[in-house]
Design an enzyme around this catalytic site. Structure first.
Site, PDB file in Angstrom:
ATOM      1  CE  LYS A  40      -7.974 -49.055  10.198  1.00 24.49           C
ATOM      2  NZ  LYS A  40      -7.456 -48.416  11.419  1.00 24.49           N
ATOM      3  CE  LYS A  57      -6.411 -46.251   7.880  1.00 18.47           C
ATOM      4  NZ  LYS A  57      -6.290 -46.275   9.314  1.00 18.47           N
TER       5      LYS A  57
HETATM    6  N1  LIG Z   1      -6.140 -47.590  14.511  1.00 19.01           N
HETATM    7  C1  LIG Z   1      -5.053 -47.722  13.757  1.00 19.01           C
HETATM    8  C2  LIG Z   1      -4.830 -46.901  12.569  1.00 19.01           C
HETATM    9  N2  LIG Z   1      -5.227 -45.609  12.403  1.00 19.01           N
HETATM   10  C3  LIG Z   1      -4.736 -45.212  11.146  1.00 19.01           C
HETATM   11  C4  LIG Z   1      -4.064 -46.299  10.574  1.00 19.01           C
HETATM   12  C5  LIG Z   1      -3.349 -46.396   9.268  1.00 19.01           C
HETATM   13  C6  LIG Z   1      -2.932 -45.164   8.624  1.00 19.01           C
HETATM   14  C7  LIG Z   1      -1.891 -45.350   7.585  1.00 19.01           C
HETATM   15  O1  LIG Z   1      -1.471 -46.465   7.220  1.00 19.01           O
HETATM   16  O2  LIG Z   1      -1.445 -44.308   7.090  1.00 19.01           O
HETATM   17  C8  LIG Z   1      -4.142 -47.354  11.453  1.00 19.01           C
HETATM   18  C9  LIG Z   1      -3.476 -48.643  11.170  1.00 19.01           C
HETATM   19  C10 LIG Z   1      -4.087 -49.909  11.536  1.00 19.01           C
HETATM   20  O3  LIG Z   1      -5.307 -50.079  11.538  1.00 19.01           O
HETATM   21  O4  LIG Z   1      -3.306 -50.801  11.858  1.00 19.01           O
END
Ligand SMILES: NCc1[nH]cc(CCC(=O)O)c1CC(=O)O
Ligand SMILES: [Mg+2]
Length: 354
Positions: free
Chosen positions: A222, A276
Site C-alpha cells: 500500500k 493499492k
Molecule cells: N486505512 C486507511 C484506508 N483504507 C482504505 C483507504 C483508501 C481507500 C480509497 O481511497 O478509496 C485508506 C486511506 C488511507 O490510507 O489514508
C-alpha cells in the site's frame, strides 16, 4: 519469427506477387493484425481477459442514523449509508452476484480520540453493519478494514507519540480491532494500516480465539498516495489528518520493496494480498502475481474513481467505457479481483451484455 518491413524474414526472398502499378499503394503484408479485429465475433473470439461479477468487491461507507444516504461530494454517485441502507445495498450486491462487500465507517467526530478507542467498541458502526448484513444475507462475503484512521482524532492509522506512529503498540490495538470485527461476524479481515508484523499477530489471535476460518486479505503493498483524498472526505479524516502517512505507507517510486512486503505478509499468514492504489501500480500487480501466484487483489481507490466519475460528469470522457477499460486493465495485469466503487455499475453492465 523475425519481421522485416512487414514480411517475416523467412519469407524475405520468396517471390513477391507482381503488382501492377496501382493507383493506391498496396503493402505486401503477410501478416495483418487487423484481421482478428474486423468484427465483433472475431474480437470476442480472440479476447484474452474477461471481467465478471466474480471479480468485484464493493466498498461502502457506513454512517450513523436511519434511512439516510448522504452523497460524498468528491465521489459523484457514492453515498454514505446508514445501516438499514447498507443492508439494502447488500441486497443489490447479492442480486448482482457481487461476491463481497467492504465496509468503512464515518465515525462521529465526538467519538474520535487519540487512541481510536471506538475501533474496539463491539457496537460500533462497522460491527452493527456486519451483523445486520449477515443476518439478512449470510451468503455474501463481508470484508472489514483494520486500521485506526476512521477512529482517531489525528486521522492516522496508528497510535502516535511525539509525532511518531508507534508500530508495535499499534499492532496490539489492531489485533483487538480484528477480534472485535470477527466476533461481529466479519468474513475477511483486511488490515490497511501498513504496520510491520500485524498480519502474523492478527492470524495468531484469530486462531487462538476460535476464528480459524476467518480469512485475511492483507493490504500488503500500500503506497502513500494522493489518490486517497476523496476517501478521507468520505470517512471524515481529511480535515483532521496531521501530516502525511509516508513513514508507514510505501514510497511510490519503489517496486522491489513491494515484493518484500508481500513476501512477509504471505509468510505471516495472509490468505490474499492486495496492491493499492490500482491504475498507477499495474506493474506492481503483475510482479506480485507472477512472483507469488497468490490470490492477488487490487484497490481502485477513491481518487481513481473520482477522476473517471468526475470527468464523465463533465462530459469529458465516456464514463462507462472508461470504467470498463480500467477494470479489464486490472485483469490484464493479473489481478484476481478488484475493490472498486464502480462495482454495482460494472456488474449491471456485465449483466446487460451477457
Ligand atoms: N486505512 C486507511 C484506508 N483504507 C482504505 C483507504 C483508501 C481507500 C480509497 O481511497 O478509496 C485508506 C486511506 C488511507 O490510507 O489514508
Ligand atoms: Mg508490511
Amino acid at each position: 519469427m523475425a519481421i522485416k518491413f512487414g514480411r517475416p524474414i523467412e519469407l524475405r526472398d520468396a517471390p513477391r506477387r507482381q503488382t501492377e502499378a496501382l493507383a493506391s499503394p498496396s503493402l505486401d503484408l503477410t501478416i495483418r493484425m487487423r484481421r482478428n479485429r474486423k468484427t465483433e465475433w472475431a474480437r470476442r473470439l480472440v479476447r484474452e481477459n474477461v471481467l465478471t461479477t466474480n471479480d468485484l468487491i464493493w466498498p461502502m461507507f457506513v454512517v450513523d442514523g436511519h434511512n439516510t444516504r448522504t452523497p460524498v461530494a468528491s465521489m459523484p454517485g457514492v453515498d454514505r449509508l446508514t445501516v438499514d441502507q447498507i443492508v439494502r445495498d447488500a441486497d443489490r450486491a447479492a442480486k448482482l452476484n457481487i461476491p463481497c462487500i467492504a465496509l468503512f465507517p464515518f465515525t462521529e467526530p465526538s467519538l474520535r480520540d487519540e487512541q481510536g478507542s471506538e475501533a474496539l467498541n463491539p457496537d460500533n458502526l462497522v460491527c452493527q453493519a456486519v451483523r445486520a448484513i449477515k443476518k439478512e444475507f449470510p451468503d455474501i462475503g463481508v470484508l472489514c478494514d483494520v486500521a485506526l484512521d476512521p477512529f482517531t482524532s489525528h486521522g492516522h492509522d496508528g497510535l502516535i507519540e511525539g509525532g511518531k506512529i508507534l508500530n508495535d503498540e499499534t499492532v496490539a490495538v489492531l489485533v483487538k480491532q480484528a477480534l472485535t470485527q470477527a466476533e461481529a461476524g466479519c468474513d475477511v479481515i483486511a488490515p490497511s494500516d501498513m504496520m510491520d508484523g500485524r498480519i502474523g499477530a492478527i492470524r495468531e489471535a484469530l486462531d487462538d480465539n476460535g476464528f480459524g476460518d476467518v480469512q485475511i486479505m492483507s493490504y500488503a503493498a500500500k503506497y502513500a498516495s494522493a489518490f486517497y483524498g476523496p476517501f478521507r472526505d468520505a470517512i471524515g479524516s481529511a480535515k483532521t489528518l496531521t501530516g502525511d502517512k509516508r513513514t508507514y505507507q510505501m514510497d511510490s517510486a519503489n517496486s522491489d520493496e513491494a515484493l518484500r512486503e508481500v513476501e512477509l505478509d504471505i509468510a505471516e499468514g495472509a490468505d490474499m494480498v492486495m496492491v493499492k492504489p490500482g491504475m498507477p501500480y499495474l506493474d506492481i500487480v503483475r510482479r506480485v502475481k507472477d512472483t507469488f501466484a497468490m490470490p492477488t487483489f487490487v484497490y481502485q481507490v477513491s481518487g481513481e474513481y473520482a477522476m473517471i466519475a468526475g470527468a464523465a460528469a463533465n462530459g469529458w470522457i465516456d464514463g462507462e467505457r472508461a470504467m470498463m477499460e480500467s477494470l479489464v486493465g486490472f485483469k490484464r495485469a493479473g489481478a484476481d479481483g478488484i475493490l472498486t466503487y464502480f462495482a454495482p455499475q460494472a456488474a449491471e453492465k456485465i449483466r446487460a451484455e451477457s
